[in-house]
Scaffold this motif. Structure first.
Motif, PDB file in Angstrom:
ATOM      1  N   PHE A 176       0.812  -1.216   0.000  1.00  0.00           N
ATOM      2  CA  PHE A 176       0.000   0.000   0.000  1.00  0.00           C
ATOM      3  C   PHE A 176       0.850   1.273   0.000  1.00  0.00           C
ATOM      4  CE2 PHE A 176      -3.484  -2.829   1.277  1.00  0.00           C
ATOM      5  CZ  PHE A 176      -4.506  -2.308   0.502  1.00  0.00           C
ATOM      6  N   GLY A 177       2.158   1.103  -0.085  1.00  0.00           N
ATOM      7  CA  GLY A 177       3.015   2.262  -0.258  1.00  0.00           C
ATOM      8  C   GLY A 177       3.705   2.722   1.010  1.00  0.00           C
ATOM      9  N   LYS A 394      -0.117   4.034  -8.549  1.00  0.00           N
ATOM     10  CA  LYS A 394      -1.060   4.469  -7.521  1.00  0.00           C
ATOM     11  C   LYS A 394      -0.393   4.587  -6.158  1.00  0.00           C
ATOM     12  CE  LYS A 394      -5.558   3.365  -5.448  1.00  0.00           C
ATOM     13  NZ  LYS A 394      -6.720   2.433  -5.461  1.00  0.00           N
ATOM     14  N   TYR A 395       0.409   3.565  -5.787  1.00  0.00           N
ATOM     15  CA  TYR A 395       0.976   3.532  -4.442  1.00  0.00           C
ATOM     16  C   TYR A 395       2.469   3.868  -4.403  1.00  0.00           C
ATOM     17  CZ  TYR A 395      -3.416   1.223  -3.259  1.00  0.00           C
ATOM     18  OH  TYR A 395      -4.744   0.935  -3.070  1.00  0.00           O
ATOM     19  N   THR A 397       5.069   2.092  -5.136  1.00  0.00           N
ATOM     20  CA  THR A 397       5.781   1.025  -4.440  1.00  0.00           C
ATOM     21  C   THR A 397       6.063  -0.129  -5.406  1.00  0.00           C
ATOM     22  OG1 THR A 397       5.751  -0.293  -2.397  1.00  0.00           O
ATOM     23  CG2 THR A 397       3.730  -0.249  -3.663  1.00  0.00           C
TER      24      THR A 397
END
Length: 540
Positions: A176-177, A394-395, A397
């Motif tokens: 989720f980053g 988006k994250y 990561t």
């Protein structure tokens, strides 16, 4: 051609930008490092192994020695990460001055150690926190169900499954980053730190007389003696535990145990490319973690000696580990169990045990992140497959790298639980310290050998006695790292130099060298000269 031609744009690196973003503040960096130090686990391991194996070692002075040494190592790495503020750990530093094959190989050894310790942390959450918590509850309440739960958790398959779930949670958190992980890390840190403060306050409020009374009442009947406290001490001495006293060499050796957790104070070198205000944040993050942990270690050790007694701590664990049949507590005499006996409180037992589990949890995503950022850095430089550097838009990561290292963690967990020999491979951390010392040694000469890169550093104009500050800092760090490499080498309890373990580390080195040269040949067949990347500061 020697670089990649993408739409007429010739690139040395895999792409123009890493895709990672600077999200970590100075506070985040401090918490990240202190979480890897893991005050709770550090205290638990020191009080468990220190008095048992080094009866003439002064653990308080050992903590101070280790703290000073780790501060010097951190000083050296601060100058490295300020000069090359990118993610990837020692690979980023070493590959810009050492032979690239050596830099990648040392990085592989390093992250093998850290991923190995991810699995160990998941294992220890079960063995040192959860199972003893239930055993302690059984002892304090007389409820046999708690003992059954504890015994079941110690079965190999149960231990593996619980540990695997913990490692998979790390995968989810990191996916989720960094921003999500750092936010969660703050909350876990607050709870873990609260448990440490609770432990210190509890130890400060109680006396040895109260501990002896409670121990004799709770443990005496099962041992068949009225004075369990003194019976355990007498039994340990009879079975071979040495006489208490002071010896300088044993004090140096016992300092290995605070040094090992303190290594975590420099782990933010793994995320240098994701830290804001690098110079300030890394200084606060590393040196602040060393200072805070060392103070907490000294206070807790001193209080534990005052309340439980040095001889009791040493003989209780010695009798547990020696296999000589000496008298001891019904389950491992961990700090959580002894605190529960001291207070007679199931609630204190639960809180201190869960606090220990939280400290150990903080190891896992942090060490996991270190491994992830290293393989991503390899990929950016074209010495690892390109998919490992795939970054989620988006994250922000690297999902593929996170998943790949999670698989390695699970394999290590299985080997650790189900094979007797793998659980004894503690020498990996010693090899990582050696790799750190080599990179710090290279830092001594970096301002002279790579002046075109050093001139861009914000510390380029800072000197000490006419020498570049990086040269002085890395020299001091190198001396400290070498000191602890040889101290660990000389101590079979903390690491040692078992021939089988040395051979395994040698095998990892050979794998690293082979991996580099295979990737170099593959890239050459694609028209890419990987050596060009090492002449530049890595992409941001």
């Amino acid at each position: 051609m020697s670089v990649t031609d993408v739409g007429g744009d010739k690139r040395i690196f895999l792409r123009k930008a890493s895709g990672l973003i600077r999200t970590a503040s100075g506070t985040d960096t401090f918490i990240y490092n202190l979480g890897v130090v893991s005050i709770g686990l550090g205290v638990g391991s020191m009080l468990y192994y220190g008095p048992a194996f080094y009866p003439q070692g002064d653990l308080v002075w050992g903590c101070i020695i280790a703290g000073v040494a780790m501060a010097l190592i951190s000083f050296g790495f601060i100058t490295w990460t300020v000069t090359l503020p990118r993610s990837g750990g020692i690979y980023v530093f070493g590959s810009r001055i050492l032979p690239p094959a050596l830099a990648l190989t040392m990085s592989l050894v390093e992250i093998t150690a850290w991923l190995f310790y991810c699995a160990i942390a998941a294992y220890w959450i079960v063995i040192l926190a959860l199972a003893p918590m239930f055993a302690g509850l059984s002892l304090l309440t007389g409820n046999e169900t708690f003992l059954t739960i504890s015994t079941t958790m110690l079965e190999p398959w149960a231990t593996f499954l619980i540990g695997a779930v913990i490692l998979l949670i790390s995968q989810v958190v990191l996916s989720f980053g960094m921003r999500f992980y750092l936010t969660l890390n703050k909350w876990v840190f607050l709870l873990a730190m609260a448990s440490t403060i609770l432990l210190i306050v509890t130890l400060a409020m109680y006396t040895r007389e109260e501990f002896v009374t409670n121990l004799n009442a709770l443990v005496g009947p099962s041992l068949g003696v009225p004075d369990a406290y003194n019976a355990i001490i007498a039994s340990g001495k009879e079975k071979g535990w040495g006489e208490a006293g002071f010896d300088l060499w044993q004090t140096i050796l016992v300092s290995n145990w605070p040094f090992l957790p303190l290594i975590g104070a420099a782990f933010s070198i793994a995320i240098g490319g994701e830290i804001k205000s690098v110079r300030q944040s890394q200084t606060i993050g590393m040196l602040g973690a060393v200072f805070t942990a060392t103070v907490a270690f000294v206070i807790t050790v001193w209080l534990a000696y005052k309340v439980f007694g040095f001889e009791f701590l040493g003989t209780a664990v010695f009798n547990t580990l020696s296999g000589e049949g000496g008298l001891t507590t019904p389950t491992d005499p961990s700090i959580a169990l002894l605190t529960g006996i001291l207070t007679g409180s199931p609630l204190i037992t639960v809180l201190t045990s869960l606090g220990l589990a939280l400290w150990m949890w903080m190891w896992i995503p942090a060490m996991h992140t270190f491994g992830v950022r290293a393989v991503v850095a390899w990929s950016f430089d074209r010495v690892a497959p390109a998919p490992l550097a795939t970054i989620s838009e988006k994250y922000h990561t690297p999902i593929i790298a996170i998943t790949t290292t999670t698989v390695v963690n699970l394999i290590f967990m299985a080997l650790f639980v189900f094979t007797p020999w793998f659980s004894r491979i503690v020498i990996l951390i010693e090899a990582a310290v050696l790799a750190w010392s080599v990179v710090l040694a290279a830092g001594i000469f970096f301002p002279y050998l790579r002046p075109e890169l050093y001139e861009k550093s914000p510390i380029a104009n800072k000197t000490v006695f006419g020498l570049p500050i990086m040269t002085v800092a890395c020299f001091l760090g190198f001396i400290a790292a070498q000191f602890y490499f040889w101290t660990l080498f000389s101590d079979p309890n903390a690491a040692g130099h078992d021939p089988t373990q040395v051979a395994i580390v040698g095998g990892v080195f050979l794998i690293g060298l082979a991996f580099y040269y295979v990737m170099k040949l593959i890239r050459r067949s694609q028209g890419v000269d990987v050596t060009l990347a090492f002449k530049e500061i890595p992409i941001e």
